[in-house]
Scaffold this active site. Structure first.
Site, PDB file in Angstrom:
ATOM      1  N   GLY A 125       0.805  -1.212   0.000  1.00 22.83           N
ATOM      2  CA  GLY A 125       0.000   0.000   0.000  1.00 22.83           C
ATOM      3  C   GLY A 125       0.846   1.273   0.000  1.00 22.83           C
ATOM      4  CB  SER A 150       0.429  -4.828  -3.995  1.00 20.17           C
ATOM      5  OG  SER A 150       0.495  -5.104  -5.385  1.00 20.17           O
ATOM      6  CB  CYS A 151      -1.688  -9.466  -3.144  1.00 20.91           C
ATOM      7  SG  CYS A 151      -3.021  -8.339  -3.581  1.00 20.91           S
ATOM      8  CG  ASN A 152      -3.325  -7.807  -7.934  1.00 15.52           C
ATOM      9  OD1 ASN A 152      -3.667  -8.948  -8.240  1.00 15.52           O
ATOM     10  ND2 ASN A 152      -4.183  -6.893  -7.503  1.00 15.52           N
ATOM     11  NE  ARG A 165      -9.605  -8.263  -1.954  1.00 16.88           N
ATOM     12  CZ  ARG A 165      -9.122  -7.022  -2.010  1.00 16.88           C
ATOM     13  NH1 ARG A 165      -9.541  -6.195  -2.920  1.00 16.88           N
ATOM     14  NH2 ARG A 165      -8.216  -6.623  -1.150  1.00 16.88           N
ATOM     15  CG  HIS A 200      -1.692  -3.608 -10.925  1.00 15.02           C
ATOM     16  ND1 HIS A 200      -2.846  -2.993 -11.380  1.00 15.02           N
ATOM     17  CD2 HIS A 200      -1.956  -4.008  -9.657  1.00 15.02           C
ATOM     18  CE1 HIS A 200      -3.775  -3.037 -10.435  1.00 15.02           C
ATOM     19  NE2 HIS A 200      -3.262  -3.646  -9.375  1.00 15.02           N
ATOM     20  N   GLY A 201       1.678  -2.277 -13.651  1.00 18.18           N
ATOM     21  CA  GLY A 201       2.836  -2.401 -14.543  1.00 18.18           C
ATOM     22  C   GLY A 201       4.054  -1.678 -13.992  1.00 18.18           C
ATOM     23  CG  HIS A 204      -6.579  -9.879  -6.722  1.00 17.40           C
ATOM     24  ND1 HIS A 204      -7.496  -8.854  -6.631  1.00 17.40           N
ATOM     25  CD2 HIS A 204      -5.738  -9.706  -5.662  1.00 17.40           C
ATOM     26  CE1 HIS A 204      -7.209  -8.097  -5.567  1.00 17.40           C
ATOM     27  NE2 HIS A 204      -6.159  -8.603  -4.955  1.00 17.40           N
TER      28      HIS A 204
END
Lengths: 339, 339
Positions: free
Chosen positions: B112, B141-143, B170, B195-196, B221
């Site tokens: 975060g 992060s998770c993604n 999600r 994200h990229g 996700h």
């Protein structure tokens, strides 16, 4: 002369096509068919459509339910210039060989049928002309229609090297209580998914690769699309301009509180649309973005209604009521209140 | 000597990192912090963790709730070799300047926080070595963790020209009753999504473009990934083999009835995992497909737990408990039962 049209299968798509045909001045609904005496059958009669039954043996059930029957499906077919077959996927192809070909009745099929079983596929803006006078035509599925609607104008202004798209599909229609998922993401693990090849039945000289998955929502599908452009001088504004000019594409702004499928569906209701339908393909303006010759954008597809005006145009092409795609599209759009 | 670790913010990630650290033999949890006397605070004490409170003025509330308090957060920090800051996004960066830097305490932050605010980002398989001895490290992060986990092995065997990914996120965590959507798809209309660029904080020489949207599910996700490969002799089997060999990637088969996020979560429970967690990144084997030098695949990310083992490895790198990434990963995996 006003052409006589029938609907075989008065369900999610069939009932909408019936209303769209009724709104035109060059065609009319002679009757619709139903298998079961359910609320849709009851509603068809209440709306004034003559109801014909697909399974004559069940006539007593309709009588018991107080639903007036005008005759059997076979009797309806004899009265028609063209039937729109909105039966479940696969049934249409069987009807083609078992019924329509035998009695020489022109027929439109929906996207649940295979292209090869029908022989010709249809999208008004992309290939109207090639379907003029045809006897059997398939209106492609809601997702394929959505892809064709936006890819065609992009191809016209910029040329397309390659398309990659990820289709996020709704799990069920709003009235469908039997399907899921309720809380899961279900990937279509066959990659590429069938959508890419399906687009190629309409726009044959396009490279397109699709992936798909299903999520727990009933309102709309969404498409996440990446297009490598041939003309790398094209800007984001050029693309937005092309979407504005396309007849059934509707640029929408997240900044106007239209940042989700739920808000777009509410907007369609506010427009006073029959059944709250959204016939256009909404594209989120903020998502349209050209970077290094590649276009990115996101759009939504109202699975229950985007193909409906296409069915009307397909009727006009097949019955040679109009040779010019643009004129048919504008006529259909005007009658249906398409923006 | 066993290192003294504390958790600042015993919530979704913090409680999992606490348990993962406790499972190791070279580090231990000295205490955890909480702001509110809720069920997580109660459960921390019941599990045997000393509970320190972030807001000393609220001590009476904890007493009233019957939750034993060991002291204040500041008192905890004095006892630590390193703190894992699992506070909500943005709070960690403030804690870094306001607290940790002032008392000279090493700290790990979660995804975060912005990369720039922390200075270094971490993924065990991709860049362990560059974080050895660092004072402040962000576990992505998770993604982003999910993307790094699978892109790194692909890059190692085939080279990567270009990555395009669509992240289907999600809507909320399973215990989060305040967020939505319930029935809508919400596109992240900023394209590309963050994200990229976030992947590039870990693997800096990679071209990667991401789009994202949110859907009504709580479980995981999913990522739909398209990779243009430098080595066009690479086959689907080569990629599957690389995924098999990666330490925290788990190829799963739709054909074994693992064709959705819900089934994968059930599988994690069947494995006896704490909280039903799935630390690995499941990749659907059937979706892995190389066509014309481009790799397509679909994977899932358990948003609550995939970063947990990364936190353990980050501790080891920062405290120089282990210089070899592979050894740390294997040690963490063994202690946590990672497949």
């Amino acid at each position: 002369m006003v052409k006589n049209i029938g609907i075989n299968g008065y369900g999610t798509i069939g009932k909408r096509v019936a209303d769209a045909v009724s709104a035109q001045d060059d065609m009319k609904i002679v009757g619709v068919t139903k298998r079961s005496p359910d609320y849709e059958a009851k509603s068809a009669v209440e709306k004034g459509y003559d109801l014909y039954i697909s399974v004559p043996e069940r006539e007593a059930e309709f009588e018991e339910a107080g639903i007036e029957v005008a005759g059997t499906a076979d009797e309806l077919f004899e009265k028609l210039d063209l039937v729109v077959d909105c039966t479940p996927g696969g049934v249409g192809a069987a009807n083609k060989t078992d019924i329509y070909e035998k009695i020489g009745l022109k027929a439109i099929f929906e996207g649940g049928e295979d292209h090869d079983a029908i022989g010709s596929s249809f999208n008004a803006e992309a290939n109207y002309a090639s379907n003029i006078g045809k006897d059997y035509v398939r209106v492609v599925s809601c997702n394929t229609t959505g892809l064709c609607r936006t890819l065609k104008p992009i191809k016209d202004i910029a040329g397309i090297k390659n398309v990659r798209a990820v289709m996020v599909r709704r799990g069920a229609d709003p009235n469908d209580v039997k399907r899921g998922p309720i809380n899961a993401i279900v990937p279509t693990t066959e990659v590429p998914s069938h959508h890419g090849p399906d687009v190629q039945t309409i726009i044959d000289d396009i490279n397109v690769m699709t992936m798909a998955l299903i999520v727990p929502t009933t309102l709309m599908h969404t498409h996440n699309i990446m297009v490598e452009l041939e003309d790398d001088s094209i800007t984001t504004d050029d693309v937005l301009d092309a979407f504005q000019k396309a007849y059934r594409v509707l640029p929408v702004k997240k900044s106007l509180n239209l940042g989700s499928t739920a808000q777009i569906m509410e907007y369609a209701k506010d427009l006073g649309r029959s059944r709250g339908d959204m016939y256009e393909i909404p594209v989120w303006e903020e998502s349209v973005n050209v970077e290094n010759g590649e276009l990115f954008y996101m759009q939504a597809v109202h699975q229950e209604s985007d193909v409906v005006p296409e069915n009307v145009d397909a009727i006009r092409a097949m019955l040679e009521l109009e040779d010019d795609a643009e004129k048919s599209i504008l006529k259909t759009n005007k009658a249906m209140g398409i923006l």
